[in-house]
Design an enzyme around this catalytic site. Structure first.
Site, PDB file in Angstrom:
ATOM      1  N   ASP A 163       0.846  -1.203   0.000  1.00 47.43           N
ATOM      2  CA  ASP A 163       0.000   0.000   0.000  1.00 47.43           C
ATOM      3  C   ASP A 163       0.874   1.244   0.000  1.00 47.43           C
ATOM      4  OD1 ASP A 163      -2.810   1.309   0.718  1.00 47.43           O
ATOM      5  OD2 ASP A 163      -1.303   2.216   2.040  1.00 47.43           O
ATOM      6  N   TYR A 170       2.590   9.989  -0.126  1.00 43.51           N
ATOM      7  CA  TYR A 170       3.701   9.422   0.637  1.00 43.51           C
ATOM      8  C   TYR A 170       5.061   9.747   0.011  1.00 43.51           C
ATOM      9  CZ  TYR A 170       0.015   6.445   2.685  1.00 43.51           C
ATOM     10  OH  TYR A 170      -1.118   5.964   3.292  1.00 43.51           O
ATOM     11  N   LYS A 201      -3.028   5.832  -3.985  1.00 44.21           N
ATOM     12  CA  LYS A 201      -4.143   6.730  -3.675  1.00 44.21           C
ATOM     13  C   LYS A 201      -3.963   8.090  -4.343  1.00 44.21           C
ATOM     14  CE  LYS A 201      -3.965   4.657   0.918  1.00 44.21           C
ATOM     15  NZ  LYS A 201      -2.514   4.405   0.843  1.00 44.21           N
ATOM     16  N   HIS A 239      -7.967   9.286  -1.607  1.00 45.73           N
ATOM     17  CA  HIS A 239      -7.273   9.237  -0.325  1.00 45.73           C
ATOM     18  C   HIS A 239      -8.110   9.814   0.811  1.00 45.73           C
ATOM     19  CE1 HIS A 239      -2.951   9.176   1.480  1.00 45.73           C
ATOM     20  NE2 HIS A 239      -3.847   8.879   2.388  1.00 45.73           N
TER      21      HIS A 239
END
Length: 299
Positions: A64, A69, A95, A126
């Protein structure tokens, strides 16, 4: 391929589960691993690359990540370099950045380029805080139709937001809702709604960001009786409840420990019921608060 089960019934069941157990998504029938690696806070400076490499070499098959990120390139590089594992055996989730709700398809293509992939297995909105949720969701449906994602879903969506999305007349509902979910925040109302609407549950922060691990003698007692550490018990609880769970770590020993819950004793039903008492609604992340944003502010 590992054992196959069903996410239709999100409840305790006395079956032996392995690290590569896969479940059928209730709404689409596609298979998804029950267990995987979260990469939030694993920076794109080699940390995420190392974590994903270690995880894949130790049996993890779900990874994931997210545009936010800033580690998609490292994640993709690790997937590519662990070349003995066929692409169709690795389940990749990413996401949509909340700042990119105006052009989700373009954003997904950027993520695919960074990951070095032709498609992701699951693409999620997200957070509803990016607004324009209805238009954004319809764009994700188009992305799926283009073959850019096998399945689509949402993250950090609450019951009202999902119900209003359903009432908007969209042609399909999310296959997955990824939410904060752990022993100390069991999200019963949301879980009930997801089950009734055939939306699979993916839980992040299964350890509550380590902030409640030593807060309950009941948890300590159950863990001891099941020959598990408290973190392992928390992860095992999620798995036995039928949830997809993605513990995050970049530490090799913890990545291995987190996955070492399989082949051990199953938490007995009466202990699973006792663990319901631990729920205190504790919110380990700020993201979970997005579940309560009024629909008028996100639609």
């Amino acid at each position: 391929m590992g054992a196959q089960c069903s996410l239709q019934c999100l409840q305790w069941f006395p079956v032996q589960i392995s690290i590569d157990t896969r479940d059928r998504l209730p709404s689409t029938g596609n298979m998804i691993p029950r267990f995987g690696l979260g990469t939030w806070l694993s920076e794109g400076k080699g940390e995420a690359y190392n974590a994903v490499t270690i995880a894949l070499r130790n049996g993890y098959r779900l990874i994931d990540t997210a545009a936010l990120y800033n580690n998609e390139e490292d994640v993709g590089r690790a997937i590519k370099e662990v070349s003995k594992i066929p692409r169709n055996e690795i389940y990749v989730v990413t996401k949509l950045d909340p700042e990119e709700h105006n052009n989700p398809v373009k954003a997904l293509k950027v993520s695919l380029r960074k990951l070095g992939l032709e498609y992701v297995d699951l693409y999620l909105i997200h957070s509803p805080k990016g607004k324009q949720v209805v238009n954004t969701w319809n764009a994700l449906i188009k992305a799926k139709e283009k073959g850019l994602a096998k399945d689509i879903g949402v993250s950090n969506f609450g019951v009202e937001q999902l119900e209003k999305l359903k009432q908007s007349g969209c042609s399909e509902m999310p296959a997955v809702n990824q939410i904060e979910l752990h022993l100390w925040n069991q999200q019963n109302e949301t879980i009930k709604y997801l089950k009734e609407n055939k939306i699979a549950v993916m839980g992040y922060c299964p350890l509550g960001r380590l902030k409640r691990l030593n807060s309950s003698s009941l948890v300590d007692d159950v863990a001891k009786k099941c020959n598990l550490t408290v973190p392992q018990l928390a992860i095992r609880w999620s798995v036995q409840k039928g949830y997809i769970t993605i513990p995050k770590s970049s530490n090799e020993n913890r990545i291995k420990e987190n996955s070492n819950i399989f082949g051990k004793c199953i938490i007995p039903k009466h202990m699973m019921e006792e663990l319901e008492k631990v729920d205190e609604g504790f919110e380990a992340s700020n993201s979970v608060k997005s579940m309560n944003i009024p629909w008028e502010d996100v639609k």
